[in-house]
Design a protein around this motif. Structure first.
Motif, PDB file in Angstrom:
ATOM      1  N   LEU A  83       0.783  -1.163   0.167  1.00 29.75           N
ATOM      2  CA  LEU A  83      -0.098   0.092   0.058  1.00 29.75           C
ATOM      3  C   LEU A  83       0.965   1.236   0.033  1.00 29.75           C
ATOM      4  CD1 LEU A  83      -2.773  -1.112   2.619  1.00 29.75           C
ATOM      5  CD2 LEU A  83      -2.978  -0.649   0.170  1.00 29.75           C
ATOM      6  N   GLU A  84       1.880   1.122   0.639  1.00 33.83           N
ATOM      7  CA  GLU A  84       2.947   2.362   0.681  1.00 33.83           C
ATOM      8  C   GLU A  84       3.469   2.469  -0.690  1.00 33.83           C
ATOM      9  OE1 GLU A  84       3.090   4.804   2.790  1.00 33.83           O
ATOM     10  OE2 GLU A  84       2.507   4.126   4.683  1.00 33.83           O
ATOM     11  N   ALA A  85       3.919   1.581  -1.296  1.00 34.98           N
ATOM     12  CA  ALA A  85       4.489   1.571  -2.623  1.00 34.98           C
ATOM     13  C   ALA A  85       3.523   2.289  -3.562  1.00 34.98           C
ATOM     14  CB  ALA A  85       5.038   0.090  -2.940  1.00 34.98           C
ATOM     15  N   TYR A  86       2.156   1.707  -3.503  1.00 36.43           N
ATOM     16  CA  TYR A  86       1.342   2.212  -4.363  1.00 36.43           C
ATOM     17  C   TYR A  86       0.941   3.847  -3.984  1.00 36.43           C
ATOM     18  CZ  TYR A  86      -3.011   2.549  -7.226  1.00 36.43           C
ATOM     19  OH  TYR A  86      -4.002   2.887  -8.180  1.00 36.43           O
ATOM     20  N   ARG A  87       0.947   4.006  -2.894  1.00 41.53           N
ATOM     21  CA  ARG A  87       0.737   5.661  -2.504  1.00 41.53           C
ATOM     22  C   ARG A  87       1.965   6.189  -3.253  1.00 41.53           C
ATOM     23  NH1 ARG A  87       2.825   9.562   1.057  1.00 41.53           N
ATOM     24  NH2 ARG A  87       1.200  10.931   1.848  1.00 41.53           N
ATOM     25  N   THR A  88       3.169   5.899  -3.353  1.00 40.25           N
ATOM     26  CA  THR A  88       4.304   6.569  -3.873  1.00 40.25           C
ATOM     27  C   THR A  88       3.961   6.585  -5.584  1.00 40.25           C
ATOM     28  OG1 THR A  88       5.850   5.799  -2.275  1.00 40.25           O
ATOM     29  CG2 THR A  88       6.686   6.430  -4.496  1.00 40.25           C
ATOM     30  N   GLU A  89       3.340   5.514  -5.852  1.00 43.05           N
ATOM     31  CA  GLU A  89       2.956   5.489  -7.413  1.00 43.05           C
ATOM     32  C   GLU A  89       1.892   6.467  -7.866  1.00 43.05           C
ATOM     33  OE1 GLU A  89       0.706   2.200 -10.236  1.00 43.05           O
ATOM     34  OE2 GLU A  89       2.087   1.396  -8.734  1.00 43.05           O
ATOM     35  N   LEU A  90       1.158   6.867  -6.749  1.00 42.22           N
ATOM     36  CA  LEU A  90      -0.033   7.652  -7.013  1.00 42.22           C
ATOM     37  C   LEU A  90       0.504   9.361  -7.022  1.00 42.22           C
ATOM     38  CD1 LEU A  90      -2.675   6.165  -4.909  1.00 42.22           C
ATOM     39  CD2 LEU A  90      -2.659   6.305  -7.240  1.00 42.22           C
ATOM     40  N   GLU A  91       1.892   9.573  -6.509  1.00 47.08           N
ATOM     41  CA  GLU A  91       2.053  10.918  -6.544  1.00 47.08           C
ATOM     42  C   GLU A  91       2.204  11.625  -7.570  1.00 47.08           C
ATOM     43  OE1 GLU A  91       5.995  10.433  -4.383  1.00 47.08           O
ATOM     44  OE2 GLU A  91       5.200  10.097  -2.423  1.00 47.08           O
TER      45      GLU A  91
END
Length: 346
Positions: A83-91
């Protein structure tokens, strides 16, 4: 099968996020149908206020609740990392609109107990559930309060599990339906094991397995499709996509416009917007995030600022454009006329 439990074969699907409104339910009833409101993403007080608004209009209605997934509320370290990796992907998406992404949130059960308590204290005619089963205790308590209970399923296996809890009816959702899948048993990427190729086929399978009244859902866009699911054993059909573009719908305008835009050519199941499989028109956001992880409602909260900003900018490319596979038949106008058209062909 008789539609006497509902009084009509046309049911307006509960569409969370603002699409289902008391005005939409009122317009549906004026056309001869029954409408559901959606408690998803609302506080118990907001849900109760909407119930009050519907009652002030003197209309029949049901309320839909999301059943929380306990597993999603206690994610493993590996899940948190994804989930944290996806948050980074959404930046980059957030930067496009100059908005900030929130910190990861995994504790949201959609105020489940507060909503159940409110519906027991002030009962409504129908309560339906999606994303899981509410449990026998909840079913019995609501029924004791005078409410008819509807559980949502996507397969025969889920229907058998739902029937064990003793609901008054079962909503049978095919994979062609727009928005979130109601699936709660594992077996396929979308959730429950689903063998039928059509909504009518799935209804027939479930009809052979359980004796409860059934509501069919999935790509029912006209009276011919309605006749098919009724002939397959449904008591009524739950209609969503066909109502999104109507005057009374509370859907965002870019969403309404996209359903009528020939530039959009397909739908797909995606986790990109909320972390839960949902059928949407394919836009840039869906294409950019094909590998989005499971994580509902954590990802719903992560993408909320992006979706709100996209809507404000009139940009459909990063908005969740929920749509069933029959979206091309959706049209503008009053929901009253659309319901009448459905029913006049029966």
């Amino acid at each position: 099968m008789s539609d006497s439990l509902f009084g009509t074969p046309f049911i307006a699907a509960p569409m969370a996020g603002g699409t289902s409104t008391p005005a939409l339910v009122q317009a549906v009833q004026a056309g001869g149908g029954l409408g559901f409101l959606a408690a998803g993403y609302k506080s118990p007080d907001a849900m109760s206020a909407e119930i009050g608004a519907a009652r002030n209009l003197g209309i029949r209605f049901g309320m839909n609740l999301f059943v929380p997934d306990v597993g999603q509320l206690s994610p493993s370290p590996e899940t948190l990392a994804r989930l944290e990796a996806y948050r980074t992907e959404l930046e980059p998406d957030a930067s496009r609109y100059g908005v900030a992404l929130p910190q990861l949130r995994t504790d949201d059960d959609d105020a489940w107990q507060g909503k159940i308590d409110a519906l027991l204290a002030d009962p409504v005619e129908f309560v339906s559930f999606a994303f899981g089963l509410p449990g026998k205790q909840v079913v019995k308590a609501l029924q004791k309060a005078g409410t008819l209970v509807v559980s949502s399923v996507t397969s025969v296996q889920e229907a058998l599990a739902a029937a064990e809890e003793g609901p008054d009816a079962i909503a049978v959702q095919h994979g062609s339906a727009g928005g979130h899948t109601a699936a709660f048993l594992s077996g396929t990427p979308g959730g429950g094991v689903q063998a039928a190729g059509t909504t009518a086929g799935l209804v027939a399978q479930v009809r052979a397995a359980v004796g409860l009244p059934l509501i069919a859902a999935g790509a029912i866009m006209d009276s011919a499709a309605l006749r098919q699911v009724l002939a397959a054993g449904a008591s009524a059909a739950q209609i969503g996509t066909a109502l999104v573009r109507t005057e009374e719908s509370g859907a965002r305008q870019p969403h309404k416009d996209a359903l009528g835009d020939p530039a959009f050519t397909q739908t797909a199941m995606t986790r990109a917007f909320t972390g839960r499989m949902a059928r949407s028109l394919v836009n840039d956001f869906v294409r950019d995030h094909e590998g989005a992880p499971e994580g509902y409602p954590a990802i719903h909260h992560l993408t909320a600022p992006v979706r709100a900003a996209a809507s404000a900018a009139g940009d459909p490319q990063r908005l969740n454009l929920w749509a069933g596979t029959g979206w091309r038949s959706s049209r503008e106008g009053s929901a009253t006329g659309i319901v009448r058209d459905f029913l006049s062909g029966l």
